[in-house]
Design a protein around this motif. Structure first.
Motif, PDB file in Angstrom:
ATOM      1  N   ARG A  47     -33.136 -27.789  -0.993  1.00  0.00           N
ATOM      2  CA  ARG A  47     -33.215 -27.834  -2.461  1.00  0.00           C
ATOM      3  C   ARG A  47     -33.214 -26.432  -3.062  1.00  0.00           C
ATOM      4  O   ARG A  47     -32.729 -26.238  -4.172  1.00  0.00           O
ATOM      5  N   HIS A  48     -33.763 -25.441  -2.336  1.00  0.00           N
ATOM      6  CA  HIS A  48     -33.738 -24.066  -2.840  1.00  0.00           C
ATOM      7  C   HIS A  48     -32.310 -23.561  -2.955  1.00  0.00           C
ATOM      8  O   HIS A  48     -31.973 -22.838  -3.893  1.00  0.00           O
ATOM      9  N   VAL A  49     -31.494 -23.934  -1.993  1.00  0.00           N
ATOM     10  CA  VAL A  49     -30.095 -23.496  -2.008  1.00  0.00           C
ATOM     11  C   VAL A  49     -29.314 -24.257  -3.075  1.00  0.00           C
ATOM     12  O   VAL A  49     -28.581 -23.671  -3.869  1.00  0.00           O
ATOM     13  N   PHE A  92     -20.006 -23.201  -1.424  1.00  0.00           N
ATOM     14  CA  PHE A  92     -20.660 -22.578  -0.283  1.00  0.00           C
ATOM     15  C   PHE A  92     -22.141 -22.966  -0.227  1.00  0.00           C
ATOM     16  O   PHE A  92     -22.672 -23.280   0.845  1.00  0.00           O
ATOM     17  N   LEU A  93     -22.815 -22.953  -1.359  1.00  0.00           N
ATOM     18  CA  LEU A  93     -24.236 -23.298  -1.379  1.00  0.00           C
ATOM     19  C   LEU A  93     -24.459 -24.741  -0.940  1.00  0.00           C
ATOM     20  O   LEU A  93     -25.438 -25.044  -0.256  1.00  0.00           O
ATOM     21  N   ARG A  94     -23.549 -25.635  -1.305  1.00  0.00           N
ATOM     22  CA  ARG A  94     -23.664 -27.022  -0.842  1.00  0.00           C
ATOM     23  C   ARG A  94     -23.542 -27.096   0.671  1.00  0.00           C
ATOM     24  O   ARG A  94     -24.265 -27.846   1.328  1.00  0.00           O
ATOM     25  N   ARG A  95     -22.609 -26.314   1.224  1.00  0.00           N
ATOM     26  CA  ARG A  95     -22.444 -26.293   2.682  1.00  0.00           C
ATOM     27  C   ARG A  95     -23.698 -25.759   3.358  1.00  0.00           C
ATOM     28  O   ARG A  95     -24.157 -26.296   4.372  1.00  0.00           O
ATOM     29  N   VAL A  96     -24.280 -24.695   2.799  1.00  0.00           N
ATOM     30  CA  VAL A  96     -25.499 -24.118   3.372  1.00  0.00           C
ATOM     31  C   VAL A  96     -26.645 -25.121   3.283  1.00  0.00           C
ATOM     32  O   VAL A  96     -27.403 -25.300   4.235  1.00  0.00           O
ATOM     33  N   ALA A  97     -26.759 -25.803   2.145  1.00  0.00           N
ATOM     34  CA  ALA A  97     -27.818 -26.797   1.970  1.00  0.00           C
ATOM     35  C   ALA A  97     -27.677 -27.927   2.988  1.00  0.00           C
ATOM     36  O   ALA A  97     -28.677 -28.378   3.564  1.00  0.00           O
ATOM     37  N   LEU A  98     -26.465 -28.372   3.214  1.00  0.00           N
ATOM     38  CA  LEU A  98     -26.232 -29.429   4.198  1.00  0.00           C
ATOM     39  C   LEU A  98     -26.631 -28.960   5.597  1.00  0.00           C
ATOM     40  O   LEU A  98     -27.283 -29.690   6.349  1.00  0.00           O
ATOM     41  N   GLU A  99     -26.262 -27.739   5.935  1.00  0.00           N
ATOM     42  CA  GLU A  99     -26.621 -27.194   7.244  1.00  0.00           C
ATOM     43  C   GLU A  99     -28.140 -27.079   7.394  1.00  0.00           C
ATOM     44  O   GLU A  99     -28.706 -27.428   8.426  1.00  0.00           O
ATOM     45  N   LEU A 100     -28.819 -26.604   6.334  1.00  0.00           N
ATOM     46  CA  LEU A 100     -30.272 -26.501   6.387  1.00  0.00           C
ATOM     47  C   LEU A 100     -30.915 -27.874   6.541  1.00  0.00           C
ATOM     48  O   LEU A 100     -31.880 -28.038   7.292  1.00  0.00           O
ATOM     49  N   ALA A 101     -30.404 -28.859   5.827  1.00  0.00           N
ATOM     50  CA  ALA A 101     -30.946 -30.215   5.937  1.00  0.00           C
ATOM     51  C   ALA A 101     -30.805 -30.726   7.366  1.00  0.00           C
ATOM     52  O   ALA A 101     -31.745 -31.307   7.924  1.00  0.00           O
TER      53      ALA A 101
END
Length: 84
Positions: A17-19, A42-51
């Motif tokens: 959620r921070h991303v 890009f931020l959506r991709r990073v958020a998905l990876e973090l999840a």
């Protein structure tokens, strides 16, 4: 070791959620700065990876607890058998 050492708490964990909720300021008019759509993608991709990583860590913690319990149970059984 104590010379000038300042102990700080660890920074808060980065959550998806921070991303996802990160906002960037507008740089200026026209094509100056970064493409906002590219940044959001890009931020959506990073958020998905973090999840995914957070889910993996939770799953591995559960598995680790299960294995530790099984090992303790086995050790208890072995100890009782030796005493018998």
């Amino acid at each position: 070791m104590n010379r000038g050492t300042v102990y700080r708490s660890a920074p808060p964990r980065l959550h998806p959620r921070h991303v996802r909720d990160r906002q960037f300021s507008v740089v200026g008019f026209g094509r100056r700065g970064l493409d906002p759509q590219e940044v959001r993608h890009f931020l959506r991709r990073v958020a998905l990876e973090l999840a995914t990583l957070h889910e993996d860590v939770a799953r591995l913690n559960d598995e680790n607890s299960r294995i530790k319990r099984a090992l303790r149970d086995w050790q208890s059984t072995q100890a009782r058998e030796r005493l018998s």
